[in-house]
Motif scaffolding. Structure first.
Motif, PDB file in Angstrom:
ATOM      1  N   VAL A  58     -25.021   5.378 -43.357  1.00  0.00           N
ATOM      2  CA  VAL A  58     -23.913   4.382 -43.666  1.00  0.00           C
ATOM      3  C   VAL A  58     -22.537   4.886 -43.231  1.00  0.00           C
ATOM      4  N   THR A  59     -22.499   6.152 -43.910  1.00  0.00           N
ATOM      5  CA  THR A  59     -21.153   7.135 -43.622  1.00  0.00           C
ATOM      6  C   THR A  59     -21.156   7.440 -42.361  1.00  0.00           C
ATOM      7  N   THR A  60     -22.078   7.594 -41.523  1.00  0.00           N
ATOM      8  CA  THR A  60     -22.271   7.809 -39.753  1.00  0.00           C
ATOM      9  C   THR A  60     -21.680   6.549 -39.086  1.00  0.00           C
ATOM     10  N   VAL A  61     -22.394   5.338 -39.651  1.00  0.00           N
ATOM     11  CA  VAL A  61     -21.921   4.352 -38.921  1.00  0.00           C
ATOM     12  C   VAL A  61     -20.214   4.102 -39.231  1.00  0.00           C
ATOM     13  N   ALA A  62     -19.822   4.172 -40.409  1.00  0.00           N
ATOM     14  CA  ALA A  62     -18.420   4.033 -40.674  1.00  0.00           C
ATOM     15  C   ALA A  62     -17.550   4.905 -39.768  1.00  0.00           C
ATOM     16  N   GLY A  63     -18.224   6.124 -39.308  1.00  0.00           N
ATOM     17  CA  GLY A  63     -17.295   6.986 -38.336  1.00  0.00           C
ATOM     18  C   GLY A  63     -17.486   6.427 -37.030  1.00  0.00           C
ATOM     19  N   ILE A  64     -17.889   5.601 -36.721  1.00  0.00           N
ATOM     20  CA  ILE A  64     -18.150   5.101 -35.545  1.00  0.00           C
ATOM     21  C   ILE A  64     -18.061   3.385 -35.628  1.00  0.00           C
ATOM     22  N   SER A  65     -16.931   3.063 -36.231  1.00  0.00           N
ATOM     23  CA  SER A  65     -16.901   1.512 -36.517  1.00  0.00           C
ATOM     24  C   SER A  65     -16.175   0.955 -35.382  1.00  0.00           C
ATOM     25  N   SER A  66     -15.331   1.858 -34.417  1.00  0.00           N
ATOM     26  CA  SER A  66     -15.115   1.091 -33.276  1.00  0.00           C
ATOM     27  C   SER A  66     -16.012   0.598 -32.497  1.00  0.00           C
ATOM     28  N   ASN A  67     -17.291   1.576 -32.125  1.00  0.00           N
ATOM     29  CA  ASN A  67     -18.570   1.168 -31.488  1.00  0.00           C
ATOM     30  C   ASN A  67     -19.011   0.023 -32.070  1.00  0.00           C
ATOM     31  N   VAL A  68     -19.292  -0.060 -33.420  1.00  0.00           N
ATOM     32  CA  VAL A  68     -19.966  -1.162 -34.177  1.00  0.00           C
ATOM     33  C   VAL A  68     -19.355  -2.391 -33.666  1.00  0.00           C
ATOM     34  N   THR A  69     -17.781  -2.287 -33.698  1.00  0.00           N
ATOM     35  CA  THR A  69     -17.237  -3.509 -33.296  1.00  0.00           C
ATOM     36  C   THR A  69     -17.147  -4.014 -31.927  1.00  0.00           C
ATOM     37  N   THR A  70     -17.370  -2.944 -31.065  1.00  0.00           N
ATOM     38  CA  THR A  70     -17.839  -3.397 -29.688  1.00  0.00           C
ATOM     39  C   THR A  70     -19.248  -4.164 -29.739  1.00  0.00           C
ATOM     40  N   VAL A  71     -20.187  -3.490 -30.234  1.00  0.00           N
ATOM     41  CA  VAL A  71     -21.336  -3.995 -30.337  1.00  0.00           C
ATOM     42  C   VAL A  71     -21.508  -5.456 -30.971  1.00  0.00           C
ATOM     43  N   ALA A  72     -20.358  -5.518 -31.969  1.00  0.00           N
ATOM     44  CA  ALA A  72     -20.582  -6.974 -32.452  1.00  0.00           C
ATOM     45  C   ALA A  72     -20.028  -7.991 -31.433  1.00  0.00           C
ATOM     46  N   GLY A  73     -19.247  -7.452 -30.474  1.00  0.00           N
ATOM     47  CA  GLY A  73     -18.784  -8.730 -29.540  1.00  0.00           C
ATOM     48  C   GLY A  73     -19.896  -8.783 -28.489  1.00  0.00           C
ATOM     49  N   ILE A  74     -20.740  -8.060 -28.456  1.00  0.00           N
ATOM     50  CA  ILE A  74     -22.045  -8.349 -27.524  1.00  0.00           C
ATOM     51  C   ILE A  74     -23.197  -8.582 -28.237  1.00  0.00           C
ATOM     52  N   SER A  75     -22.952  -9.245 -29.347  1.00  0.00           N
ATOM     53  CA  SER A  75     -24.160  -9.800 -30.224  1.00  0.00           C
ATOM     54  C   SER A  75     -25.393 -10.385 -29.491  1.00  0.00           C
ATOM     55  N   SER A  76     -24.798 -11.443 -28.649  1.00  0.00           N
ATOM     56  CA  SER A  76     -25.906 -12.211 -28.090  1.00  0.00           C
ATOM     57  C   SER A  76     -26.722 -11.297 -27.250  1.00  0.00           C
ATOM     58  N   ASP A  77     -26.018 -10.145 -26.604  1.00  0.00           N
ATOM     59  CA  ASP A  77     -26.948  -9.242 -25.618  1.00  0.00           C
ATOM     60  C   ASP A  77     -27.566  -8.402 -26.549  1.00  0.00           C
ATOM     61  N   VAL A  78     -27.344  -8.288 -27.563  1.00  0.00           N
ATOM     62  CA  VAL A  78     -27.941  -7.135 -28.552  1.00  0.00           C
ATOM     63  C   VAL A  78     -29.270  -7.979 -29.091  1.00  0.00           C
ATOM     64  N   THR A  79     -29.048  -9.275 -29.099  1.00  0.00           N
ATOM     65  CA  THR A  79     -30.140 -10.234 -29.482  1.00  0.00           C
ATOM     66  C   THR A  79     -31.395 -10.367 -28.482  1.00  0.00           C
ATOM     67  N   THR A  80     -30.900 -10.144 -27.172  1.00  0.00           N
ATOM     68  CA  THR A  80     -31.534 -10.434 -26.053  1.00  0.00           C
ATOM     69  C   THR A  80     -32.517  -8.991 -26.214  1.00  0.00           C
TER      70      THR A  80
END
Length: 537
Positions: free
Chosen positions: A361-383
């Motif tokens: 979780v700490t590691t993911v917190a350090g790449i929060s901007s990337n997580v935000t980017t992935v959240a923006g393409i959630s439909s693609d992630v679902t695919t």
């Protein structure tokens, strides 16, 4: 003289200016009086003759004055007391003249001594004339009776009781308590005294605790008002008793002492009860509406103390005061907070899982901007998630994927001719045959060429070339190109089973007919041109 008065003490109130105070009894010497100043707080200071005061009227039957050098302050009580020395100075010599005045003076001094003792005895605590105290002596040493109480034992005789004990504050479980320790039950604010040494256990209130028999209630805050009323009644009773005691001088004095003692005890109890009630009132402010805001002072108008409580009737919740932040806090969660708490509780297993991967979780917190980017393409992630099996397959050939990534330009080129790739895919068996004979294919590619004009470089003897301008197959003889002249008798239809030619076309002596040439060109694309080259060679 005769002694017609029992007065041997007078007292006055100082006012800060008066320096002369009269005494109304006879003294034989200026040192026969004791002068004491008593302050408002009860402090007594014995004055020194000539240093603080002088005496007049020595030997006078009507008394005299005590004159101070400095006026006693206002609020100070001036006490002048005759203190006749307990000695006898008259010596009667046999056969001497009888001196009546000296004898009378000696008798006066004896009466003064008796009056001194009576004054002292009147200030003592004593039993009535009908009371019985079998033993009024005690033998306990000063060291052993230090800090202990003067009391009566089970038989009603004088005794040196145990010390009153230590105020241990709020009761807590798991604490070693000694006999006569004082503890506070914080659930009721009652004060108890420990009657048996023990280690506490269980919980409050102490009246229902498993060790309740080891505690005696000494301050009942819940009934403080009743105690106050009872104390006032006791005071009234004491006053009545004092009035009744006036029927007899001796009985009156005794009853007065007893009534004053009872009054003092009742006033003390009243004060304690009022103090306990006030302390409770300062701690718990009662039920209050907060429509106009939370309380800012206690019920006496004083500043709030840490831990103060009141019941908020507007929101039906108990509130507690935090002195550190000067804010009232809820003791229970709001309905929305409770909903969130319930939601967290229902997801406790997931929370425990996340706690077990806290480093991730700490590691993911350090790449929060990337997580935000992935959240923006959630439909693609679902695919992608739905293609998990294919992704697992790709992960198993990651080395190949890396290789393909290195030739992405070629992949793009192939993608642009996907129709051709599909055609090749439908002839995969033929492709496999070609792959198995790749050295022969490469050799044939070097031997057989097609073009509109004869090649002039990179030539080897035996190379074949189809001239598309003249529609003629040629062979290089090492120095020049020459037309290929097929021998009809060397080729049969069965040897070239895939050609749809008739006998006339096969016996054509001037090269190859266009129909046969077309089929030869097609066979070249499937690898069968190798056999044709061998026939015509």
């Amino acid at each position: 003289m005769t002694v017609s008065s029992s007065t041997n003490k007078v007292s006055y109130s100082g006012n800060g200016s008066l320096t002369t105070f009269a005494y109304t009894f006879k003294i034989f010497d200026q040192s026969d009086v004791v002068v004491i100043l008593r302050a408002a707080d009860g402090t007594e200071t014995v004055q020194t003759i000539t240093t603080h005061y002088t005496v007049t009227g020595v030997g006078s039957a009507s008394g005299g004055n005590v004159v101070f050098g400095s006026a006693p302050a206002s609020g100070v009580t001036v006490v002048i007391l005759r203190s006749q020395p307990l000695t006898q100075g008259l010596d009667l010599v046999a056969n001497d003249p009888f001196d009546a005045e000296s004898l009378e003076e000696a008798l006066d001094k004896l009466v003064f001594m008796s009056q001194k003792h009576e004054e002292e005895l009147s200030r003592t605590i004593k039993g009535s004339r009908t009371n019985v105290i079998a033993n009024s002596e005690f033998t306990v040493s000063a060291t052993d009776r230090a800090n202990k109480l003067f009391s009566f034992d089970a038989a009603g005789n004088l005794s040196i009781a145990q010390e009153i004990g230590t105020n241990r504050g709020n009761w807590t479980t798991g604490t070693a308590y000694n006999a006569r320790d004082l503890v506070k039950d914080t659930s009721t604010n009652n004060i108890f005294i420990v009657n048996t040494a023990h280690t506490s256990s269980g919980s409050q209130p102490l009246t229902t605790n498993a060790n309740s028999a080891k505690y005696d209630l000494i301050v009942d805050a819940a009934t403080a008002t009743t105690a106050q009323t009872a104390a006032a009644a006791s005071a009234a009773t004491a006053t009545t008793k004092a009035s009744e005691a006036a029927t007899s001088a001796t009985a009156s004095e005794t009853a007065k002492t007893a009534s004053e003692t009872a009054k003092t005890a009742s006033e003390t109890a009243q004060t304690a009860a009022e103090a306990a009630l006030d302390s409770f009132d300062d701690r718990y402010l009662g039920a209050k509406s907060t429509s106009g805001g939370n309380p800012t002072v206690d019920n006496d108008g004083n500043a709030l103390i840490d831990g103060s409580l009141f019941f908020d009737t507007t929101n039906n919740v108990l509130m507690v005061y935090n002195l550190g932040t000067t804010a009232w806090l809820r003791t229970t969660p709001t309905s929305s907070d409770q909903t969130n708490i319930n939601a967290v509780n229902s997801n406790s297993s997931n929370i425990n899982t996340v706690a077990g991967v806290s480093s991730n979780v700490t590691t993911v917190a350090g790449i929060s901007s990337n997580v935000t980017t992935v959240a923006g393409i959630s439909s693609d992630v679902t695919t992608v998630a739905n293609d998990g099996t294919d992704i697992g397959t790709v992960a198993g050939i990651s080395a190949n994927v890396t290789t393909v990534a290195g030739i992405s330009a070629n992949v793009t080129t192939v993608a642009s001719i996907s129709a051709n790739v599909t055609t090749v895919a439908t002839n995969n068996a033929n492709v496999t045959t070609v792959a198995s004979n790749i050295s022969g294919v490469n050799s044939f590619a070097e031997r057989y060429k097609v073009g509109s004009s004869d090649p002039s470089s990179s030539l080897d003897e035996g190379d074949l070339f189809y001239n598309s301008s003249s529609n003629v197959v040629k062979v290089y003889n090492g120095s020049a190109w020459q037309n290929v002249a097929p021998v009809a008798t060397s080729v049969t239809v069965s040897q070239i089973s895939d050609l749809t030619a008739n006998a006339t076309e096969l016996n054509y002596t001037d090269g190859v007919t266009s129909a046969i040439q077309t089929q030869l060109d097609a066979k070249a694309s499937t690898g069968k041109a190798i056999a044709m080259a061998m026939v015509f060679g």
